[in-house]
Design a protein around this motif. Structure first.
Motif, PDB file in Angstrom:
ATOM      1  N   THR A  91      21.750  33.632  11.727  1.00 13.75           N
ATOM      2  CA  THR A  91      20.936  33.883  10.533  1.00 13.75           C
ATOM      3  C   THR A  91      19.724  34.756  10.815  1.00 13.75           C
ATOM      4  OG1 THR A  91      19.485  31.962  10.793  1.00 13.75           O
ATOM      5  CG2 THR A  91      21.591  31.605   9.705  1.00 13.75           C
ATOM      6  N   GLY A  92      19.185  34.696  12.028  1.00 14.23           N
ATOM      7  CA  GLY A  92      18.012  35.509  12.352  1.00 14.23           C
ATOM      8  C   GLY A  92      16.703  34.796  12.157  1.00 14.23           C
ATOM      9  N   GLU A  93      16.589  33.974  11.127  1.00 15.04           N
ATOM     10  CA  GLU A  93      15.331  33.295  10.850  1.00 15.04           C
ATOM     11  C   GLU A  93      15.032  32.268  11.944  1.00 15.04           C
ATOM     12  OE1 GLU A  93      13.339  34.057   8.378  1.00 15.04           O
ATOM     13  OE2 GLU A  93      14.696  35.564   7.563  1.00 15.04           O
ATOM     14  N   GLY A  94      13.939  32.479  12.669  1.00 13.89           N
ATOM     15  CA  GLY A  94      13.559  31.526  13.707  1.00 13.89           C
ATOM     16  C   GLY A  94      14.197  31.797  15.053  1.00 13.89           C
ATOM     17  N   SER A  95      14.646  33.026  15.330  1.00 21.77           N
ATOM     18  CA  SER A  95      15.251  33.362  16.614  1.00 21.77           C
ATOM     19  C   SER A  95      14.192  33.908  17.562  1.00 21.77           C
ATOM     20  CB  SER A  95      16.384  34.379  16.430  1.00 21.77           C
ATOM     21  OG  SER A  95      17.415  33.826  15.643  1.00 21.77           O
ATOM     22  N   ALA A  96      14.429  33.743  18.870  1.00 21.77           N
ATOM     23  CA  ALA A  96      13.418  34.150  19.848  1.00 21.77           C
ATOM     24  C   ALA A  96      14.063  34.416  21.200  1.00 21.77           C
ATOM     25  CB  ALA A  96      12.342  33.068  19.993  1.00 21.77           C
ATOM     26  N   LEU A  97      13.377  35.200  22.016  1.00 19.91           N
ATOM     27  CA  LEU A  97      13.813  35.482  23.379  1.00 19.91           C
ATOM     28  C   LEU A  97      12.658  35.193  24.322  1.00 19.91           C
ATOM     29  CD1 LEU A  97      15.981  38.459  24.544  1.00 19.91           C
ATOM     30  CD2 LEU A  97      13.995  37.780  25.881  1.00 19.91           C
ATOM     31  N   TYR A  98      12.913  34.352  25.335  1.00 16.11           N
ATOM     32  CA  TYR A  98      11.909  33.963  26.317  1.00 16.11           C
ATOM     33  C   TYR A  98      12.299  34.507  27.690  1.00 16.11           C
ATOM     34  CZ  TYR A  98       9.932  30.497  23.076  1.00 16.11           C
ATOM     35  OH  TYR A  98       9.333  29.866  22.020  1.00 16.11           O
ATOM     36  N   ARG A 134      26.343  15.653 -19.320  1.00 12.43           N
ATOM     37  CA  ARG A 134      26.110  14.964 -18.047  1.00 12.43           C
ATOM     38  C   ARG A 134      25.885  13.480 -18.315  1.00 12.43           C
ATOM     39  NH1 ARG A 134      21.316  14.681 -14.430  1.00 12.43           N
ATOM     40  NH2 ARG A 134      20.115  15.696 -16.080  1.00 12.43           N
ATOM     41  N   ALA A 135      26.592  12.632 -17.523  1.00 11.26           N
ATOM     42  CA  ALA A 135      26.464  11.185 -17.649  1.00 11.26           C
ATOM     43  C   ALA A 135      25.892  10.611 -16.361  1.00 11.26           C
ATOM     44  CB  ALA A 135      27.823  10.557 -17.956  1.00 11.26           C
ATOM     45  N   GLY A 136      24.572  10.705 -16.226  1.00 11.03           N
ATOM     46  CA  GLY A 136      23.888  10.134 -15.071  1.00 11.03           C
ATOM     47  C   GLY A 136      24.191  10.800 -13.754  1.00 11.03           C
ATOM     48  N   HIS A 137      24.752  11.983 -13.768  1.00 13.67           N
ATOM     49  CA  HIS A 137      25.176  12.670 -12.546  1.00 13.67           C
ATOM     50  C   HIS A 137      24.157  13.743 -12.149  1.00 13.67           C
ATOM     51  CE1 HIS A 137      28.582  13.214  -9.788  1.00 13.67           C
ATOM     52  NE2 HIS A 137      28.195  14.483  -9.725  1.00 13.67           N
ATOM     53  N   PRO A 138      24.072  14.088 -10.843  1.00 18.21           N
ATOM     54  CA  PRO A 138      23.181  15.187 -10.441  1.00 18.21           C
ATOM     55  C   PRO A 138      23.481  16.464 -11.206  1.00 18.21           C
ATOM     56  CG  PRO A 138      23.963  14.001  -8.512  1.00 18.21           C
ATOM     57  CD  PRO A 138      24.709  13.451  -9.680  1.00 18.21           C
ATOM     58  N   ALA A 139      22.440  17.203 -11.505  1.00 19.71           N
ATOM     59  CA  ALA A 139      22.584  18.439 -12.274  1.00 19.71           C
ATOM     60  C   ALA A 139      23.287  19.501 -11.444  1.00 19.71           C
ATOM     61  CB  ALA A 139      21.211  18.943 -12.717  1.00 19.71           C
ATOM     62  N   PRO A 140      24.053  20.398 -12.097  1.00 17.49           N
ATOM     63  CA  PRO A 140      24.687  21.493 -11.357  1.00 17.49           C
ATOM     64  C   PRO A 140      23.641  22.502 -10.888  1.00 17.49           C
ATOM     65  CG  PRO A 140      25.048  21.753 -13.714  1.00 17.49           C
ATOM     66  CD  PRO A 140      24.380  20.426 -13.530  1.00 17.49           C
ATOM     67  N   VAL A 141      24.010  23.291  -9.889  1.00 18.13           N
ATOM     68  CA  VAL A 141      23.111  24.289  -9.309  1.00 18.13           C
ATOM     69  C   VAL A 141      23.692  25.673  -9.561  1.00 18.13           C
ATOM     70  CG1 VAL A 141      22.099  25.171  -7.172  1.00 18.13           C
ATOM     71  CG2 VAL A 141      22.298  22.695  -7.544  1.00 18.13           C
ATOM     72  N   ARG A 142      22.829  26.573 -10.060  1.00 19.35           N
ATOM     73  CA  ARG A 142      23.228  27.963 -10.255  1.00 19.35           C
ATOM     74  C   ARG A 142      22.684  28.794  -9.091  1.00 19.35           C
ATOM     75  NH1 ARG A 142      23.585  30.982 -15.203  1.00 19.35           N
ATOM     76  NH2 ARG A 142      22.380  29.347 -16.239  1.00 19.35           N
ATOM     77  N   ILE A 143      23.554  29.580  -8.451  1.00 18.51           N
ATOM     78  CA  ILE A 143      23.149  30.494  -7.379  1.00 18.51           C
ATOM     79  C   ILE A 143      23.275  31.900  -7.938  1.00 18.51           C
ATOM     80  CG2 ILE A 143      23.528  31.203  -4.987  1.00 18.51           C
ATOM     81  CD1 ILE A 143      25.086  28.581  -4.609  1.00 18.51           C
ATOM     82  N   ALA A 144      22.133  32.533  -8.137  1.00 15.19           N
ATOM     83  CA  ALA A 144      22.097  33.874  -8.719  1.00 15.19           C
ATOM     84  C   ALA A 144      21.214  34.750  -7.844  1.00 15.19           C
ATOM     85  CB  ALA A 144      21.556  33.827 -10.149  1.00 15.19           C
ATOM     86  N   ASP A 196      16.760  25.129  -0.802  1.00 12.86           N
ATOM     87  CA  ASP A 196      16.190  26.098   0.138  1.00 12.86           C
ATOM     88  C   ASP A 196      17.276  26.666   1.047  1.00 12.86           C
ATOM     89  OD1 ASP A 196      13.707  25.639  -0.937  1.00 12.86           O
ATOM     90  OD2 ASP A 196      13.092  24.218   0.614  1.00 12.86           O
ATOM     91  N   GLY A 197      18.168  25.793   1.496  1.00 10.30           N
ATOM     92  CA  GLY A 197      19.248  26.259   2.350  1.00 10.30           C
ATOM     93  C   GLY A 197      20.194  27.200   1.635  1.00 10.30           C
ATOM     94  N   LEU A 198      20.487  26.923   0.374  1.00 11.46           N
ATOM     95  CA  LEU A 198      21.344  27.810  -0.407  1.00 11.46           C
ATOM     96  C   LEU A 198      20.699  29.184  -0.573  1.00 11.46           C
ATOM     97  CD1 LEU A 198      22.602  25.337  -3.167  1.00 11.46           C
ATOM     98  CD2 LEU A 198      24.012  26.449  -1.423  1.00 11.46           C
ATOM     99  N   GLU A 199      19.403  29.205  -0.799  1.00  7.54           N
ATOM    100  CA  GLU A 199      18.716  30.493  -0.938  1.00  7.54           C
ATOM    101  C   GLU A 199      18.736  31.264   0.378  1.00  7.54           C
ATOM    102  OE1 GLU A 199      14.855  29.811  -2.578  1.00  7.54           O
ATOM    103  OE2 GLU A 199      15.623  29.376  -4.593  1.00  7.54           O
ATOM    104  N   ALA A 249      22.128  32.718   0.659  1.00  8.19           N
ATOM    105  CA  ALA A 249      22.303  33.846  -0.251  1.00  8.19           C
ATOM    106  C   ALA A 249      21.612  35.097   0.287  1.00  8.19           C
ATOM    107  CB  ALA A 249      21.768  33.486  -1.634  1.00  8.19           C
ATOM    108  N   ARG A 250      20.417  34.916   0.864  1.00  7.56           N
ATOM    109  CA  ARG A 250      19.711  36.074   1.442  1.00  7.56           C
ATOM    110  C   ARG A 250      20.483  36.668   2.606  1.00  7.56           C
ATOM    111  NH1 ARG A 250      15.122  32.733   0.980  1.00  7.56           N
ATOM    112  NH2 ARG A 250      15.065  32.447   3.249  1.00  7.56           N
ATOM    113  N   GLN A 251      21.010  35.804   3.460  1.00 10.87           N
ATOM    114  CA  GLN A 251      21.722  36.292   4.629  1.00 10.87           C
ATOM    115  C   GLN A 251      23.070  36.902   4.258  1.00 10.87           C
ATOM    116  OE1 GLN A 251      20.462  36.499   7.607  1.00 10.87           O
ATOM    117  NE2 GLN A 251      18.559  35.546   6.945  1.00 10.87           N
ATOM    118  N   THR A 252      23.704  36.356   3.226  1.00  8.72           N
ATOM    119  CA  THR A 252      25.011  36.869   2.809  1.00  8.72           C
ATOM    120  C   THR A 252      24.874  38.208   2.109  1.00  8.72           C
ATOM    121  OG1 THR A 252      25.802  34.599   2.561  1.00  8.72           O
ATOM    122  CG2 THR A 252      27.105  36.323   1.512  1.00  8.72           C
ATOM    123  N   GLY A 253      23.785  38.353   1.358  1.00  7.28           N
ATOM    124  CA  GLY A 253      23.542  39.615   0.690  1.00  7.28           C
ATOM    125  C   GLY A 253      24.075  39.629  -0.725  1.00  7.28           C
ATOM    126  N   PRO A 254      23.492  40.455  -1.601  1.00  9.49           N
ATOM    127  CA  PRO A 254      23.911  40.506  -3.005  1.00  9.49           C
ATOM    128  C   PRO A 254      25.347  41.005  -3.137  1.00  9.49           C
ATOM    129  CG  PRO A 254      22.411  42.321  -2.492  1.00  9.49           C
ATOM    130  CD  PRO A 254      22.411  41.419  -1.293  1.00  9.49           C
TER     131      PRO A 254
END
Length: 749
Positions: A43-50, A630-640, A700-703, A706-711
């Motif tokens: 992913t690149g985020e948080g990578s390092a070389l020592y 929806r009947a007491g269930h978690p709401a759906p998530v839109r990834i745009a 946050d993980g989905l975003e 999405a950033r790493q996968t690209g539009p």
């Protein structure tokens, strides 16, 4: 052909990355090349070389996506610390941190960590036994990295190491001195004063790799024990130097230390070369990996009192026979109790083999332990991946070569022990056995163990399997040893029988659950979809989670996700009835609100006290129009684009709670290129975390994904499948999964 093409493409990409790395001129350019041209799951985020500096410290040389606080806190790392980079360099193998651990130990959204979607692997960079540094990469994996991906990562790490070694050689004329000394207790890189203090106190240092079985001593450890210094620093076998009367105590104490981990202290007598005895105190620590399995032991050896007192200890009046036997018997009993506790905690066959590998093998001083289980009258090896490490193939080889003698021991229900002293001249350790046919684990003088024992595993009169224990040094098995191994075989057989029943039950429960779910999702024009289901790991491991993708008569698509209360056969049966009823109401043309209302009345009329949550929505692929209830269930998530948000969808009571209550109907639109995620709460629910925080971590993980996968790249079916794998892998590494997990992804192309 698609998976093969994807794999070939990944290999070509990795090879191209390696070629580019060999042309880099700086560490920063090297890290940028890995992130730009390496596999997409880096992913690149948080990578390092020592790199190791002249003082022997790991110094941050290049990074990507690290915030200021991380530079300050982890800019310099002591190789003797417990941080992942230090552990990878000491163990000389990749060290993986799952997102569960990065979230708990290194939480920071800006660093790309703690989102529950990113794993971090640290790769040691070593050239010709010289440590160069460490490469840390953030991965879009959860928990265990597939072997294919691990091979790619190690290849990239090796390429970086060789290129950096070349650059350092040509820049300075030689590598820094710290990089020339092997990491370990002898060199003690990064802490020269501590190493000097240990020598001044006349303490010897040691390190044991519990995966490979190798033990290294520094020169002072050889002096303390009065043993000749080995050229390669390898330590002698405990059985060769520990006083025979103290050996049972040492084995029992080590078993206890390995079972619990952490600091320990043992006192015993050592037989000096050339005669005499010295009393030694061993103090160290058993270090655990991220899965709480022991992987390394390090510590100090010190003479207990002055040398003269040590010599006198060997001349003390010996204990009489009965007292000595009682002491040894108590130690063997303690060892057996420790092994029993370790095996009693094992639930699955994999857990049992892990306990045998982690605790029993080093406690017995064995080179390896191989387990075969009876399956339809035949002996079949247990999955060998439980052994791990660089020598993973060794147990496989021994199991293949020893099939006949293990079958013979089981058939006769009698253990077989090698007796090197009674073997035919020139035949070596396997040349003779007691209580069985001649011969043993074959393989020639170079490949045969010096001593071995084969134990039949019988529980409640049933043949469970066979156990082969091999030793690197010759030994004679006395009556007490044979009694100990036979008792261990009985305990191991009971544990394996119980674990096999558990695994069988788990497998059948999972098959029952999956039989109630769609075998495949329908292929629909203009739509890509993916679904996953994971059973609970508690209770009966069957539950009421379900999903469905419906092709409706008017050309629309129906998306269903539901969760029946409970984890038992009743929950599964109710789930099957609800799924059938909802499908019938939906295909009759009822909108989502009316469909849920009718299904709620159906559940209320069933002879059960269970209730269920449910989400049902329809999509028109032509214009993207959504209708949902929806009947007491978690709401759906839109990834745009690079955003992941929950849909504002009013919810009603769970199904069956208030059968007269109507449900609100909500309308919306799913644009082309957007994705919907519906899931059950087991995907995010964590007993140690607030539910809202868990949901936000997933968003946050989905975003990040999405950033790493690209539009525009999230839509193809292969990308959607990878996202489904990533989401489910987000929970597989948890020690316990109290709830089922179901999810369904729908992408409008």
């Amino acid at each position: 052909m698609a998976p093969v093409e994807d794999e070939n493409r990944a290999v070509r990409s990795a090879m191209r990355c390696v070629r580019l790395l060999l042309g880099c001129t700086t560490a920063a350019e090297m890290l940028a090349t890995v992130l730009a041209d390496g596999p997409s799951w880096i992913t690149g985020e948080g990578s390092a070389l020592y790199l190791l500096d002249s003082a022997g410290m790991l110094r941050l040389t290049a990074s990507h996506g690290l915030p200021g606080w991380a530079h300050e806190r982890y800019g310099t790392i002591d190789p003797g610390s417990d941080l992942p980079a230090a552990a990878a360099l000491r163990l000389r193998r990749p060290y993986l941190l799952s997102p569960e651990h990065t979230s708990a130990d290194y939480p920071n959204e800006d660093a790309g960590l703690g989102t529950g979607m990113v794993a971090v692997i640290t790769l040691p960079m070593i050239v010709d036994e010289r440590p160069i540094g460490v490469l840390a990469l953030a991965l879009a994996h959860r928990g265990t990295v597939p072997l294919r991906d691990l091979d790619v990562l190690e290849t990239i790490g090796d390429a970086c190491a060789h290129r950096l070694a070349h650059l350092l050689d040509h820049a300075d004329g030689r590598l820094p001195q710290s990089a020339q000394a092997p990491a370990g207790p002898a060199g003690a890189p990064g802490r020269p004063m501590l190493s000097l203090a240990a020598r001044a106190a006349r303490h010897g240092a040691f390190e044991r790799d519990l995966v490979t079985g190798e033990t290294a001593w520094d020169a002072e450890a050889f002096r303390v024990t009065g043993q000749p210094v080995a050229p390669d620093g390898s330590a002698p076998e405990l059985e060769r130097i520990v006083h025979p009367e103290d050996l049972p105590d040492v084995r029992a104490a080590m078993a206890e230390a390995l079972a619990v981990g952490g600091p320990y202290r043992i006192e015993y007598r050592v037989l000096r070369r050339g005669g005499g005895v010295v009393r030694v105190e061993e103090s160290g620590e058993v270090m655990l990996d991220v899965h709480d399995r022991p992987v390394r032991v390090a510590g100090l050896l010190a003479e207990h009192g002055d040398a003269l007192a040590g010599e006198r200890a060997g001349q003390e009046e010996p204990q009489d026979g009965p007292a000595r036997q009682d002491k040894a018997g108590a130690a063997r009993t303690a060892l057996l109790l420790t092994l029993t506790r370790a095996l009693s905690r094992a639930v699955t066959v994999r857990d049992v083999t892990a306990a045998v590998t982690d605790v029993a093998r080093p406690s017995f001083g064995a080179a390896s332990i191989v387990l075969d289980l009876v399956d339809e009258g035949r002996l079949l090896p247990v999955t060998h991946t439980v052994y791990g490490g660089a020598r993973r193939s060794e147990p496989t080889r021994l199991a293949d070569l020893s099939e006949d003698v293990m079958q013979s021991s089981l058939t006769r229900s009698a253990p077989l022990f090698s007796e090197p002293g009674r073997g035919e001249p020139g035949r070596g350790a396997p040349g003779g056995t007691t209580g069985g046919p001649p011969g043993g684990p074959p393989g020639g003088p170079a490949g045969s163990p010096a001593a071995w024992a084969v134990l039949p595993l019988v529980a409640s009169g049933r043949q469970v399997g066979s156990c082969l224990i091999t030793f690197a040094t010759e030994r004679n098995f006395g009556r007490e040893d044979r009694t100990l191994y036979s008792a261990f075989a009985g305990i191991l057989a009971q544990s394996l029988e119980r674990a096999r029943l558990y695994d069988t039950h788990h497998h059948r429960a999972g098959e029952l659950q999956r039989a109630m779910l769609p075998r495949t999702l329908p292929r629909l024009p203009g739509i890509a979809s993916a679904a996953r289901y994971l059973p609970s790991t508690e209770g009966m491991q069957i539950g009421g989670d379900w999903y469905d993708l419906l092709k409706l008569p008017d050309g629309r698509i129906g998306l269903v996700i539901g969760d029946v209360q409970g984890h038992n056969a009743e929950a599964t049966a109710v789930m099957g009835q609800l799924r059938s009823g909802l499908r019938a109401y939906a295909t009759d043309g009822h909108d989502p609100a009316a469909t849920l209302a009718r299904t709620s009345r159906l559940l209320a009329e069933l002879d059960t006290e269970l209730f269920a949550t449910c989400l049902y929505l329809t999509l028109d692929p032509a214009d993207g129009r959504l209708t949902a209830a929806r009947a007491g269930h978690p709401a759906p998530v839109r990834i745009a684009g690079a955003r992941a948000v929950e849909l504002d969808l009013p919810g009603g009571p769970p199904l069956g709670v208030d059968p007269g209550q109507p449900y609100d109907l909500t309308t919306g639109r799913l644009a082309e290129g957007e994705t919907l995620l519906v899931y059950t709460d087991g995907l995010v629910e964590d007993r140690e975390e607030d539910y809202d925080e868990s949901v936000q971590r997933m968003l946050d993980g989905l975003e990040l994904w999405a950033r790493q996968t690209g539009p525009g790249r999230i839509g193809p079916a292969s990308a959607l499948e990878r996202l489904a794998d990533l989401l489910t892998l987000n929970v597989t590494e948890r020690r316990s999964r109290p709830d089922d997990v179901a999810l369904l992804l729908l992408h409008r192309m």
